[in-house]
Design a protein around this motif. Structure first.
Motif, PDB file in Angstrom:
ATOM      1  N   GLU A 188     -18.052  39.677  28.092  1.00 30.46           N
ATOM      2  CA  GLU A 188     -16.656  39.239  28.016  1.00 30.46           C
ATOM      3  C   GLU A 188     -16.210  38.599  29.338  1.00 30.46           C
ATOM      4  O   GLU A 188     -15.503  37.573  29.341  1.00 30.46           O
ATOM      5  CB  GLU A 188     -15.740  40.429  27.694  1.00 30.46           C
ATOM      6  CG  GLU A 188     -15.847  40.959  26.271  1.00 30.46           C
ATOM      7  CD  GLU A 188     -17.117  41.762  26.031  1.00 30.46           C
ATOM      8  OE1 GLU A 188     -17.780  42.131  27.032  1.00 30.46           O
ATOM      9  OE2 GLU A 188     -17.460  41.985  24.858  1.00 30.46           O
TER      10      GLU A 188
ATOM     11  N   ARG B   8     -17.683  35.186  29.560  1.00 32.07           N
ATOM     12  CA  ARG B   8     -16.961  34.262  28.681  1.00 32.07           C
ATOM     13  C   ARG B   8     -15.686  33.786  29.373  1.00 32.07           C
ATOM     14  O   ARG B   8     -15.353  32.599  29.339  1.00 32.07           O
ATOM     15  CB  ARG B   8     -16.588  34.959  27.365  1.00 32.07           C
ATOM     16  CG  ARG B   8     -17.698  34.983  26.327  1.00 32.07           C
ATOM     17  CD  ARG B   8     -17.126  35.208  24.925  1.00 32.07           C
ATOM     18  NE  ARG B   8     -18.197  35.441  23.966  1.00 32.07           N
ATOM     19  CZ  ARG B   8     -18.590  36.627  23.540  1.00 32.07           C
ATOM     20  NH1 ARG B   8     -17.986  37.713  24.020  1.00 32.07           N
ATOM     21  NH2 ARG B   8     -19.564  36.749  22.677  1.00 32.07           N
TER      22      ARG B   8
ATOM     23  N   THR C 168     -16.439  31.305  31.954  1.00 31.20           N
ATOM     24  CA  THR C 168     -16.814  30.021  31.341  1.00 31.20           C
ATOM     25  C   THR C 168     -15.562  29.242  30.943  1.00 31.20           C
ATOM     26  O   THR C 168     -15.450  28.032  31.193  1.00 31.20           O
ATOM     27  CB  THR C 168     -17.704  30.257  30.102  1.00 31.20           C
ATOM     28  OG1 THR C 168     -18.856  30.992  30.490  1.00 31.20           O
ATOM     29  CG2 THR C 168     -18.123  28.945  29.467  1.00 31.20           C
TER      30      THR C 168
ATOM     31  N   LEU D  13     -21.180  29.316  25.961  1.00 30.04           N
ATOM     32  CA  LEU D  13     -20.587  30.274  25.015  1.00 30.04           C
ATOM     33  C   LEU D  13     -21.592  30.664  23.940  1.00 30.04           C
ATOM     34  O   LEU D  13     -21.712  31.836  23.566  1.00 30.04           O
ATOM     35  CB  LEU D  13     -19.323  29.688  24.392  1.00 30.04           C
ATOM     36  CG  LEU D  13     -18.128  29.524  25.349  1.00 30.04           C
ATOM     37  CD1 LEU D  13     -16.994  28.782  24.665  1.00 30.04           C
ATOM     38  CD2 LEU D  13     -17.646  30.889  25.856  1.00 30.04           C
TER      39      LEU D  13
ATOM     40  N   LEU E 225     -24.164  32.924  25.531  1.00 33.19           N
ATOM     41  CA  LEU E 225     -23.668  34.291  25.722  1.00 33.19           C
ATOM     42  C   LEU E 225     -23.703  35.077  24.411  1.00 33.19           C
ATOM     43  O   LEU E 225     -23.914  36.290  24.411  1.00 33.19           O
ATOM     44  CB  LEU E 225     -22.249  34.260  26.292  1.00 33.19           C
ATOM     45  CG  LEU E 225     -22.130  33.740  27.735  1.00 33.19           C
ATOM     46  CD1 LEU E 225     -20.666  33.632  28.149  1.00 33.19           C
ATOM     47  CD2 LEU E 225     -22.887  34.658  28.709  1.00 33.19           C
TER      48      LEU E 225
END
Length: 575
Positions: A500, A503, A506, A522, A525
């Motif tokens: 998380e 993310r 990113t 994404l 991940l």
């Protein structure tokens, strides 16, 4: 009698050749539609040793009646890693024998029946609703059209005997010296390379011989060239495939070249032996038979078919002892340092001899599953661009997928009805672990594929590297000796951000990364998250059964299928 070249020669010859080749195509398509998947599976299973490879190649090619299709199939299986190079070489030897069965059938005098049989099966094909029946009808129709086409060609070529210009030209193709034999072989090889069918070339040669256009000895020299020219198709099929697939094609080429080179010096001796042998197949092929007032040579196709069969059997018997030499020589062609990397498509510990001993088979499965994990972890090295890692993630994934199937199949075979419950439970646990490992490998493959496909800037690459390091650390849960262990520091000192958090970083890249980079990260991940879940599942699965205890008890009981010790669990009753 004046000959109309167009009506009397071109129409029946071109039409007959077209019908002949169409018949070959229909027969091959019909038979392959019926059984090619079964044949491919049978080949992958049967071609374990050179002897089995020769038998499998002969049998399958004898059924599908296309050495070209067979060789292309073998090249494809080698490319997929299903068949190794050594058994592939022997399969190709067998294919050369198998295709001669078709040449023998072509030699049968069934021409007059070809049209009516072809028409009958064509009607069945058109009106049948069942797909299997349609394929059978297609194969039979093709078989009938082969004879009808050959009959048309023979009839169309016969008038050429009355043309002095044609006979004068063909006089230069008389196989009456070694030089002339070589010339005939090269011409036939060139024709076969262009039309991609040795059967079609031999069919044409049989037609010319039966019509008396070609001397029977010359027709046999042409059949040698057909065996040489058919190798071009397997070479073309391998152009864009793996190096081992190319080597399988080279084996086909070298095998036939060596066979022809050995046979040419013995050509006239072999012709004398054939003349002697033909006394059991009808007599002298040079003696004409008058049909409707015209001379024909019906034994020439028989002689050509017999010679082609004996040549390929002799060639296989001669070269079969050197299969290992072929493999060693061919394996050095185009070899690079990359190929010295371990081949993960072939099991290393799954010995079939151990399958009857539970106490030895289980550790073998565990070792092979660990090896599968190591192969999966190599995707992280691929993602980092390690020069020692495989260069193609897709090819490496294909190898791991083959290994995964072998592990599951081997483990499933350990399940016997008379096993104690705890042993069955352990086998089930091993199968589940193998399945989780395959899924983990797939997720790691996705990681490598996405990293290799996208070009990342510095800011984006920092997140990617953190994600890879995070996976490295997670893998040590189930692979304690993997990579470089974290330094021994107080708990919590070495930690990695959660998925998380990565993310969020990113999404916060903003102008420091393009939309494509962020989208790839994404997706990456997501693969990392799935991989970590699977790592925890594998770890939990290993702990769900006391594997060491079960194996130890099985070892004391003497192996697979022994009844449980008193006080233990009894065998599961059959349902």
């Amino acid at each position: 009698m004046e000959i109309d070249i167009f009506k009397d020669v071109l129409v029946p010859v071109i039409g007959g050749l077209g019908i002949f080749m169409l018949g070959l195509e229909f027969m091959a398509n019909g038979i392959q539609a019926l059984s090619v998947n079964k044949m491919r599976a049978f080949l992958a299973k049967a071609a374990g040793t050179p002897v089995k490879g020769v038998l499998a190649g002969t049998l399958i090619t004898g059924v599908i009646q296309s050495s070209t299709a067979m060789t292309v199939m073998v090249v494809g299986l080698v490319n997929a890693g299903v068949v190794a190079l050594r058994p592939a070489i022997s399969v190709i030897m067998g294919a050369n024998i198998g295709t001669t069965l078709g040449n023998g059938l072509i030699a049968l005098p069934l021409g007059p029946l070809g049209l009516i049989l072809g028409g009958t099966f064509a009607l069945v094909y058109c009106f049948a609703k069942n797909e299997k029946l349609r394929n059978i009808a297609l194969a039979c129709m093709g078989f009938a059209l082969i004879f009808y086409g050959l009959n048309l060609m023979t009839g169309g070529l016969r008038p050429l005997r009355n043309l002095p210009e044609v006979m004068e030209l063909l006089q230069t193709l008389q196989a009456d010296s070694y030089f002339a034999v070589i010339k005939c072989v090269l011409i036939a090889a060139g024709v076969t390379a262009m039309i991609h069918s040795s059967s079609a070339t031999i069919g044409i040669v049989m037609g010319l011989g039966a019509a008396g256009i070609l001397d029977w000895k010359t027709a046999i020299a042409f059949s040698l060239g057909a065996d040489l020219g058919t190798t071009i198709t397997s070479w073309m099929a391998s152009l864009n495939l793996s190096k081992n697939a190319k080597r399988a094609a080279y084996a086909h080429i070298s095998f036939n070249i060596i066979g022809v080179c050995i046979t040419i010096p013995m050509f006239f001796i072999s012709i004398s032996l054939l003349e002697w042998g033909m006394q059991w197949f009808g007599g002298d092929p040079a003696v004409p038979v008058v049909v409707n007032g015209k001379e024909t040579f019906p034994l020439v196709p028989v002689a050509v078919g017999l010679y082609s069969t004996v040549f390929n059997i002799f060639n296989t018997l001669l070269l079969f002892p050197f299969v290992g030499v072929f493999e060693r020589v061919l394996s050095r062609i185009g070899r690079t340092a990359e190929e010295d990397v371990e081949d993960y498509s072939t099991p290393k510990f799954l010995d079939r001899k151990l399958a009857s001993d539970f106490a030895k088979a289980v550790p073998a499965v565990q070792q092979e599953t660990e090896r599968h994990l190591q192969a999966g972890a190599m995707f992280l090295n691929i993602a980092r661009g390690d020069k020692k890692a495989p260069s193609d993630p897709g090819e490496h994934y294909l190898a791991t997928d083959i290994l995964s199937r072998d592990i599951r199949a081997y483990t499933a075979e350990l399940m016997k009805e008379d096993l104690p419950y705890e042993q069955l439970d352990l086998i089930a646990s091993l199968i589940e672990e193998a399945d989780f490992t395959a899924a983990l490998t797939e997720s790691l493959h996705q990681v490598a594929r996405r990293v290799k496909r996208e070009h990342f800037g510095n800011h984006a690459m920092a997140i990617v590297n953190t994600a890879l390091d995070k996976l490295d650390a997670s893998l040590r849960t189930i692979m304690p000796t993997y990579g470089i262990a974290d330094p021994q520091m107080p708990a919590g000192h070495v930690s990695y951000p959660s998925v998380e958090d990565l993310r969020a970083k990113t999404l916060a890249l903003g102008p420091n990364a393009g939309a494509g980079e962020r989208g790839t990260i994404l997706a990456l991940l997501g693969s990392v998250e799935r991989a970590e879940i699977l790592i925890h599942r594998i770890d939990a699965e290993r702990k769900s059964v006391n594997r060491e205890g079960v194996v130890e008890r099985a070892s004391r009981q003497g192996g697979l299928g022994q009844p449980a010790v008193p006080g233990g669990l009894s065998p599961v009753p059959g349902e």
